[in-house]
Design a protein around this motif. Structure first.
Motif, PDB file in Angstrom:
ATOM      1  N   HIS A   1       0.113   2.927   0.416  1.00  0.00           N
ATOM      2  CA  HIS A   1       1.000   1.887   0.937  1.00  0.00           C
ATOM      3  C   HIS A   1       0.313   0.520   0.897  1.00  0.00           C
ATOM      4  CE1 HIS A   1      -1.462   3.147   4.310  1.00  0.00           C
ATOM      5  NE2 HIS A   1      -1.159   2.035   4.938  1.00  0.00           N
ATOM      6  N   ILE A   2      -0.905   0.500   0.371  1.00  0.00           N
ATOM      7  CA  ILE A   2      -1.666  -0.745   0.250  1.00  0.00           C
ATOM      8  C   ILE A   2      -1.974  -0.974  -1.232  1.00  0.00           C
ATOM      9  CG2 ILE A   2      -3.758  -1.980   0.921  1.00  0.00           C
ATOM     10  CD1 ILE A   2      -3.983   0.039   3.280  1.00  0.00           C
ATOM     11  N   THR A   3      -1.603  -2.153  -1.716  1.00  0.00           N
ATOM     12  CA  THR A   3      -1.878  -2.487  -3.112  1.00  0.00           C
ATOM     13  C   THR A   3      -2.760  -3.722  -3.143  1.00  0.00           C
ATOM     14  OG1 THR A   3       0.322  -1.696  -3.672  1.00  0.00           O
ATOM     15  CG2 THR A   3      -0.827  -2.971  -5.347  1.00  0.00           C
TER      16      THR A   3
ATOM     17  N   VAL B   1     -12.837  -7.095   8.515  1.00  0.00           N
ATOM     18  CA  VAL B   1     -11.845  -7.016   9.595  1.00  0.00           C
ATOM     19  C   VAL B   1     -11.231  -5.629   9.797  1.00  0.00           C
ATOM     20  CG1 VAL B   1     -11.241  -9.456   9.360  1.00  0.00           C
ATOM     21  CG2 VAL B   1      -9.886  -7.727   8.146  1.00  0.00           C
ATOM     22  N   CYS B   2     -11.254  -4.797   8.805  1.00  0.00           N
ATOM     23  CA  CYS B   2     -10.590  -3.493   8.932  1.00  0.00           C
ATOM     24  C   CYS B   2     -11.270  -2.637  10.004  1.00  0.00           C
ATOM     25  CB  CYS B   2     -10.611  -2.758   7.596  1.00  0.00           C
ATOM     26  SG  CYS B   2      -9.906  -1.088   7.705  1.00  0.00           S
ATOM     27  N   PRO B   3     -10.548  -2.283  11.072  1.00  0.00           N
ATOM     28  CA  PRO B   3     -11.169  -1.497  12.143  1.00  0.00           C
ATOM     29  C   PRO B   3     -11.534  -0.076  11.706  1.00  0.00           C
ATOM     30  CG  PRO B   3      -8.818  -1.700  12.519  1.00  0.00           C
ATOM     31  CD  PRO B   3      -9.143  -2.586  11.360  1.00  0.00           C
ATOM     32  N   GLY B   4     -10.943   0.372  10.633  1.00  0.00           N
ATOM     33  CA  GLY B   4     -11.272   1.710  10.126  1.00  0.00           C
ATOM     34  C   GLY B   4     -12.377   1.689   9.083  1.00  0.00           C
ATOM     35  N   HIS B   5     -12.879   0.490   8.756  1.00  0.00           N
ATOM     36  CA  HIS B   5     -13.925   0.325   7.721  1.00  0.00           C
ATOM     37  C   HIS B   5     -13.505   1.000   6.415  1.00  0.00           C
ATOM     38  CE1 HIS B   5     -16.326  -1.122  11.035  1.00  0.00           C
ATOM     39  NE2 HIS B   5     -16.125   0.009  11.674  1.00  0.00           N
ATOM     40  N   LEU B   6     -12.280   0.697   5.989  1.00  0.00           N
ATOM     41  CA  LEU B   6     -11.715   1.389   4.829  1.00  0.00           C
ATOM     42  C   LEU B   6     -11.911   0.651   3.511  1.00  0.00           C
ATOM     43  CD1 LEU B   6      -8.350   2.476   6.500  1.00  0.00           C
ATOM     44  CD2 LEU B   6     -10.467   3.775   6.322  1.00  0.00           C
ATOM     45  N   TYR B   7     -12.312  -0.598   3.587  1.00  0.00           N
ATOM     46  CA  TYR B   7     -12.488  -1.394   2.362  1.00  0.00           C
ATOM     47  C   TYR B   7     -13.948  -1.415   1.937  1.00  0.00           C
ATOM     48  CZ  TYR B   7      -7.772  -3.327   2.516  1.00  0.00           C
ATOM     49  OH  TYR B   7      -6.401  -3.479   2.501  1.00  0.00           O
ATOM     50  N   SER B   8     -14.142  -1.343   0.606  1.00  0.00           N
ATOM     51  CA  SER B   8     -15.482  -1.510   0.055  1.00  0.00           C
ATOM     52  C   SER B   8     -15.340  -2.112  -1.334  1.00  0.00           C
ATOM     53  CB  SER B   8     -16.222  -0.171  -0.016  1.00  0.00           C
ATOM     54  OG  SER B   8     -15.512   0.740  -0.837  1.00  0.00           O
TER      55      SER B   8
ATOM     56  N   GLY C   1      -6.903   6.678   5.687  1.00  0.00           N
ATOM     57  CA  GLY C   1      -7.363   6.506   7.069  1.00  0.00           C
ATOM     58  C   GLY C   1      -6.813   5.267   7.736  1.00  0.00           C
ATOM     59  N   CYS C   2      -5.780   4.681   7.146  1.00  0.00           N
ATOM     60  CA  CYS C   2      -5.241   3.412   7.661  1.00  0.00           C
ATOM     61  C   CYS C   2      -4.646   3.580   9.061  1.00  0.00           C
ATOM     62  CB  CYS C   2      -4.175   2.887   6.706  1.00  0.00           C
ATOM     63  SG  CYS C   2      -3.462   1.318   7.224  1.00  0.00           S
ATOM     64  N   LEU C   3      -5.004   2.644   9.930  1.00  0.00           N
ATOM     65  CA  LEU C   3      -4.532   2.659  11.317  1.00  0.00           C
ATOM     66  C   LEU C   3      -3.250   1.851  11.495  1.00  0.00           C
ATOM     67  CD1 LEU C   3      -8.049   2.175  12.907  1.00  0.00           C
ATOM     68  CD2 LEU C   3      -6.714   4.292  12.859  1.00  0.00           C
ATOM     69  N   GLU C   4      -2.756   1.266  10.400  1.00  0.00           N
ATOM     70  CA  GLU C   4      -1.475   0.544  10.371  1.00  0.00           C
ATOM     71  C   GLU C   4      -1.452  -0.680  11.291  1.00  0.00           C
ATOM     72  OE1 GLU C   4       1.855   3.268  10.611  1.00  0.00           O
ATOM     73  OE2 GLU C   4       0.683   4.798   9.586  1.00  0.00           O
ATOM     74  N   CYS C   5      -2.584  -1.350  11.355  1.00  0.00           N
ATOM     75  CA  CYS C   5      -2.637  -2.556  12.180  1.00  0.00           C
ATOM     76  C   CYS C   5      -2.149  -3.790  11.415  1.00  0.00           C
ATOM     77  CB  CYS C   5      -4.052  -2.786  12.698  1.00  0.00           C
ATOM     78  SG  CYS C   5      -5.267  -3.130  11.401  1.00  0.00           S
ATOM     79  N   GLY C   6      -2.239  -3.751  10.080  1.00  0.00           N
ATOM     80  CA  GLY C   6      -1.794  -4.882   9.261  1.00  0.00           C
ATOM     81  C   GLY C   6      -2.779  -6.026   9.174  1.00  0.00           C
ATOM     82  N   THR C   7      -3.947  -5.858   9.745  1.00  0.00           N
ATOM     83  CA  THR C   7      -4.924  -6.951   9.785  1.00  0.00           C
ATOM     84  C   THR C   7      -5.368  -7.395   8.394  1.00  0.00           C
ATOM     85  OG1 THR C   7      -5.729  -6.046  11.866  1.00  0.00           O
ATOM     86  CG2 THR C   7      -7.134  -7.663  10.782  1.00  0.00           C
ATOM     87  N   CYS C   8      -5.557  -6.463   7.499  1.00  0.00           N
ATOM     88  CA  CYS C   8      -6.059  -6.806   6.161  1.00  0.00           C
ATOM     89  C   CYS C   8      -5.091  -7.730   5.431  1.00  0.00           C
ATOM     90  CB  CYS C   8      -6.349  -5.549   5.350  1.00  0.00           C
ATOM     91  SG  CYS C   8      -4.982  -4.376   5.269  1.00  0.00           S
ATOM     92  N   LYS C   9      -3.827  -7.495   5.584  1.00  0.00           N
ATOM     93  CA  LYS C   9      -2.822  -8.328   4.913  1.00  0.00           C
ATOM     94  C   LYS C   9      -2.920  -9.775   5.407  1.00  0.00           C
ATOM     95  CE  LYS C   9       2.124  -8.892   4.409  1.00  0.00           C
ATOM     96  NZ  LYS C   9       3.446  -8.396   4.771  1.00  0.00           N
TER      97      LYS C   9
ATOM     98  N   THR D   1      -1.099  -6.389  -0.728  1.00  0.00           N
ATOM     99  CA  THR D   1       0.289  -6.105  -0.370  1.00  0.00           C
ATOM    100  C   THR D   1       0.263  -4.873   0.518  1.00  0.00           C
ATOM    101  OG1 THR D   1       1.065  -6.963  -2.479  1.00  0.00           O
ATOM    102  CG2 THR D   1       2.595  -5.578  -1.249  1.00  0.00           C
ATOM    103  N   TRP D   2       0.790  -5.031   1.704  1.00  0.00           N
ATOM    104  CA  TRP D   2       0.728  -3.952   2.684  1.00  0.00           C
ATOM    105  C   TRP D   2       2.125  -3.692   3.248  1.00  0.00           C
ATOM    106  CZ3 TRP D   2       1.974  -2.784   7.644  1.00  0.00           C
ATOM    107  CH2 TRP D   2       1.294  -1.723   8.248  1.00  0.00           C
ATOM    108  N   VAL D   3       2.533  -2.451   3.243  1.00  0.00           N
ATOM    109  CA  VAL D   3       3.788  -2.039   3.875  1.00  0.00           C
ATOM    110  C   VAL D   3       3.476  -0.809   4.723  1.00  0.00           C
ATOM    111  CG1 VAL D   3       5.292  -2.930   2.051  1.00  0.00           C
ATOM    112  CG2 VAL D   3       4.445  -0.583   1.917  1.00  0.00           C
TER     113      VAL D   3
HETATM  114 FE1  SF4 Z   1      -7.587  -1.343   7.810  1.00  0.00          FE
HETATM  115 FE2  SF4 Z   1      -5.551  -2.770   6.831  1.00  0.00          FE
HETATM  116 FE3  SF4 Z   1      -5.129  -0.265   7.654  1.00  0.00          FE
HETATM  117 FE4  SF4 Z   1      -5.633  -2.164   9.474  1.00  0.00          FE
HETATM  118  S1  SF4 Z   1      -3.831  -2.045   8.086  1.00  0.00           S
HETATM  119  S2  SF4 Z   1      -6.566  -0.118   9.377  1.00  0.00           S
HETATM  120  S3  SF4 Z   1      -7.078  -3.480   8.346  1.00  0.00           S
HETATM  121  S4  SF4 Z   1      -6.433  -0.880   5.934  1.00  0.00           S
END
Ligand code: SF4
Length: 92
Positions: A19-21, A39-46, A60-68, A77-79
Motif C-alpha cells: 500500500h506504499i509506493t 520518522v517511521c516508528p516501525g523502522h521500516l525504511y532503509s 509491518g506498517c503501523l498505518e500512521c501516515g507519517t512517512c507520506k 504514495t501512501w494509502v
Molecule cells: Fe512507517 Fe509510514 Fe507505516 Fe507510519 S505509515 S509505520 S511511517 S511505513
C-alpha cells in the motif's frame, strides 16, 4: 510496559501488494534528507546502497501516515491497506 513491547503484541494481515509506493527517481534525484528512515516508528525504511533505492517493509506498517507527510519531495504514495488487511492493534 515499553512501547516496543506493546507494538510486539500487534498482529498484521499482509496483502501481496504494497500500500506504499516509492517513486525511486524522485527519491534518488531530489531527496537528500531521507526523512522516512528517521520518522517511521516501525523502522521500516532503509536505503539499499547497492541498488541505489529506498526500500520499505510494508508488511509491518503501523498505518500512521507519517512517512507520506515527512517526505519533502512527495516521493511516497501512501494509502490505507485494502479492507481486511493491515495492522490490528492489541494494546490501545
Ligand atoms: Fe512507517 Fe509510514 Fe507505516 Fe507510519 S505509515 S509505520 S511511517 S511505513
Amino acid at each position: 510496559m515499553k512501547v516496543e513491547e506493546k507494538l510486539a503484541l500487534d498482529a498484521f494481515k499482509t496483502d501481496k501488494e504494497s500500500h506504499i509506493t516509492i517513486n525511486q527517481e524522485i527519491c534518488r534525484a531530489k531527496c537528500k534528507e531521507k526523512n522516512c528512515i528517521v520518522v517511521c516508528p516501525g523502522h521500516l525504511y532503509s536505503y539499499n546502497e547497492e541498488n541505489n533505492e529506498m526500500v520499505v517493509e510494508f508488511a509491518g506498517c503501523l498505518e500512521c501516515g507519517t512517512c507520506k507527510i515527512a517526505c519533502p519531495e512527495g516521493a511516497i504514495t501512501w494509502v490505507y491497506p485494502k479492507g481486511d488487511f493491515g495492522v490490528q492493534y492489541r494494546y490501545g
